[in-house]
Design an enzyme around this catalytic site. Structure first.
Site, PDB file in Angstrom:
ATOM      1  N   LEU A   1     -16.188  26.060  16.777  1.00  0.00           N
ATOM      2  CA  LEU A   1     -16.667  27.206  17.649  1.00  0.00           C
ATOM      3  C   LEU A   1     -15.380  27.743  18.000  1.00  0.00           C
ATOM      4  O   LEU A   1     -14.565  27.348  18.252  1.00  0.00           O
ATOM      5  CB  LEU A   1     -17.429  26.627  18.962  1.00  0.00           C
ATOM      6  CG  LEU A   1     -18.860  25.906  18.705  1.00  0.00           C
ATOM      7  CD1 LEU A   1     -19.256  25.559  20.097  1.00  0.00           C
ATOM      8  CD2 LEU A   1     -19.664  26.768  17.811  1.00  0.00           C
ATOM      9  N   ASP A   2     -15.377  29.135  18.242  1.00  0.00           N
ATOM     10  CA  ASP A   2     -14.330  29.932  18.641  1.00  0.00           C
ATOM     11  C   ASP A   2     -14.026  29.444  19.926  1.00  0.00           C
ATOM     12  O   ASP A   2     -14.626  28.954  20.879  1.00  0.00           O
ATOM     13  CB  ASP A   2     -14.844  31.400  18.784  1.00  0.00           C
ATOM     14  CG  ASP A   2     -14.922  31.995  17.441  1.00  0.00           C
ATOM     15  OD1 ASP A   2     -14.465  31.462  16.363  1.00  0.00           O
ATOM     16  OD2 ASP A   2     -15.570  33.163  17.420  1.00  0.00           O
ATOM     17  N   LYS A   3     -12.917  29.851  20.303  1.00  0.00           N
ATOM     18  CA  LYS A   3     -12.171  29.263  21.660  1.00  0.00           C
ATOM     19  C   LYS A   3     -13.282  29.911  22.785  1.00  0.00           C
ATOM     20  O   LYS A   3     -13.587  29.180  23.916  1.00  0.00           O
ATOM     21  CB  LYS A   3     -10.690  29.942  21.794  1.00  0.00           C
ATOM     22  CG  LYS A   3     -10.318  29.710  23.384  1.00  0.00           C
ATOM     23  CD  LYS A   3      -8.850  30.255  23.772  1.00  0.00           C
ATOM     24  CE  LYS A   3      -8.271  30.003  24.924  1.00  0.00           C
ATOM     25  NZ  LYS A   3      -6.715  30.510  25.193  1.00  0.00           N
TER      26      LYS A   3
ATOM     27  N   ARG B   1     -19.840  37.569  15.845  1.00  0.00           N
ATOM     28  CA  ARG B   1     -19.081  38.707  16.434  1.00  0.00           C
ATOM     29  C   ARG B   1     -19.032  40.136  15.425  1.00  0.00           C
ATOM     30  O   ARG B   1     -19.343  41.062  16.075  1.00  0.00           O
ATOM     31  CB  ARG B   1     -17.768  38.362  16.818  1.00  0.00           C
ATOM     32  CG  ARG B   1     -17.854  37.062  17.766  1.00  0.00           C
ATOM     33  CD  ARG B   1     -16.726  36.423  18.035  1.00  0.00           C
ATOM     34  NE  ARG B   1     -15.699  37.139  18.391  1.00  0.00           N
ATOM     35  CZ  ARG B   1     -14.597  36.448  18.931  1.00  0.00           C
ATOM     36  NH1 ARG B   1     -13.900  35.323  18.335  1.00  0.00           N
ATOM     37  NH2 ARG B   1     -13.519  37.368  19.315  1.00  0.00           N
TER      38      ARG B   1
END
Length: 304
Positions: A138-140, A241
Site C-alpha cells: 500500500l502507498d505510504k 490515484r
C-alpha cells in the site's frame, strides 16, 4: 544477499529493466544502474542491456546490495500497526496512513517490515531480502488491509494469486466532483511518468491496469465530492490515484496527483477496506473488512 528468482510467467517477454524494477522493488533508474553495473544475470550470463527481453525458464539473479539493502534488517518495536488475523502461514495487517511498507532508499528503518520483524522474527527469511513476507504493498499515504506471508509456502502461493488477479482488493476513496454513472470500469495502461521520475502516468506502452468503481454517496458542500468504492483487477503502482485523476476525479489529499486543495485533510482519503483471499494452504475463502479510520470518518462527516 542477492535476489534469485525464476522469471514469473506474467513477466515473460518484458524488458529486463522493468523486470528488475518489479522484482527488486526499486525505481526504473535504479534497475538500469544495477544492469549497467553488471549486477544482474540471466541463467548465469551477466546482462548489460536494459532493453533485453526475458524468456521462459530463465533464472534471474539481482545483486541489489549496492542499493543499500541489508542481509539483516533492523527490528523496531515502536512501529504501530494492527493485526486483523494471523495463523502459521499468514498475517492480515491493518496499516495506518503514513507508514512505509518496506525499507528502501530514504526509508531504511521505521517501516512496517521493521515492525513485523520485531513481532514475528520467523518471517526474516520468507520471500525476498529487504521485504520479507511482503507480497503486495500500500502507498505510504494509504491505510487499510494487506496480507503478509509468514511461511515460504504461503509466500509462493500468494505471489501466484496476486499475479493471477485472484485477490479481492477493494478501497474507499473520497474524490472531487460528481460521476455521470454510478458504476463503471477504467481500463487504461499505466507506466512510469516521462516527466516525473517518482510518479506514474497513463501510458500506451505501460502495463494493463483495470479499476472498477461504484458510487456510494455524492456531496455538494463544502465541495462537490463523491465517496466511491474501487475494486482492483490489477495492482499497478498508484493505480487508483492515476485512474481517478484520468477521469477528472482526483483523490482528496493526494499531493502528487491532485491540483485541488484538501480542505485541511492531513492525509490521502484512500483506504483499503476489503481484502478477500483464498487461504494459501487450506484453500478456505476468507474476507476481511476495515472501517474508515477516525480521521477519515470525521472528515467525511463534514460533507452534506
Amino acid at each position: 544477499m542477492a535476489i534469485t528468482e525464476k522469471i514469473p510467467e506474467p513477466l515473460i517477454g518484458e524488458r529486463l529493466d522493468r523486470v528488475v524494477s518489479m522484482i527488486a522493488f526499486c525505481s526504473r533508474s535504479q534497475a538500469v544502474w544495477l544492469i549497467e553495473s553488471g549486477k544482474v544475470t540471466l541463467s548465469g550470463k551477466a546482462m548489460t542491456s536494459k532493453s533485453a527481453k526475458v524468456q521462459m525458464n530463465q533464472k534471474i539473479v539481482i545483486d541489489n546490495e549496492i542499493l543499500g539493502f541489508k542481509d539483516e534488517l533492523a527490528r523496531d518495536e515502536a512501529v504501530e500497526f494492527r493485526i486483523v488475523y494471523e495463523d502459521d502461514d499468514l498475517l492480515v495487517v491493518d496499516k495506518p496512513s503514513g507508514l512505509v511498507v518496506h525499507p528502501g532508499t530514504g526509508n531504511e528503518t521505521g517501516t512496517l517490515v521493521n515492525g513485523l520483524l520485531a513481532r514475528y522474527p520467523e518471517i526474516a527469511n520468507v520471500g525476498q531480502p529487504g521485504r520479507p513476507g511482503i507480497v503486495h504493498r500500500l502507498d505510504k499515504g494509504t491505510s487499510g488491509l494487506m496480507v503478509v506471508a509468514k511461511s515460504e509456502r504461503a509466500y509462493e502461493a500468494l505471489v501466484t494469486m496476486m499475479a493471477g488477479h485472484e485477490v479481492n482488493r477493494t478501497y474507499l476513496a473520497l474524490v472531487f466532483g460528481h460521476f455521470e454513472t454510478t458504476r463503471g470500469i477504467i481500463d487504461a495502461p499505466i507506466g512510469r511518468s516521462a516527466t516525473h521520475a517518482t510518479q506514474m502516468a497513463l501510458s500506451s506502452s505501460g502495463k494493463d491496469a483495470v479499476t472498477n468503481y461504484e458510487v456510494k454517496a455524492s456531496f455538494t458542500t463544502p465541495e462537490a465530492a463523491t465517496l466511491v468504492e474501487l475494486r482492483l483487477e490489477t495492482g499497478r503502482t498508484h493505480q487508483i490515484r492515476i485512474h481517478m485523476r484520468a477521469i477528472g476525479h482526483s483523490v482528496f489529499g493526494d499531493e502528487a496527483y491532485s491540483k485541488h486543495g484538501a480542505l485541511g485533510l492531513k492525509r490521502m482519503f484512500l483506504h483499503s477496506s476489503i481484502l478477500g483471499i483464498r487461504h494459501p494452504v487450506s484453500g478456505k475463502e476468507m474476507t476481511f473488512n476495515s472501517e474508515l479510520p477516525l480521521e477519515l470518518s470525521a472528515f467525511l462527516g463534514r460533507f452534506k
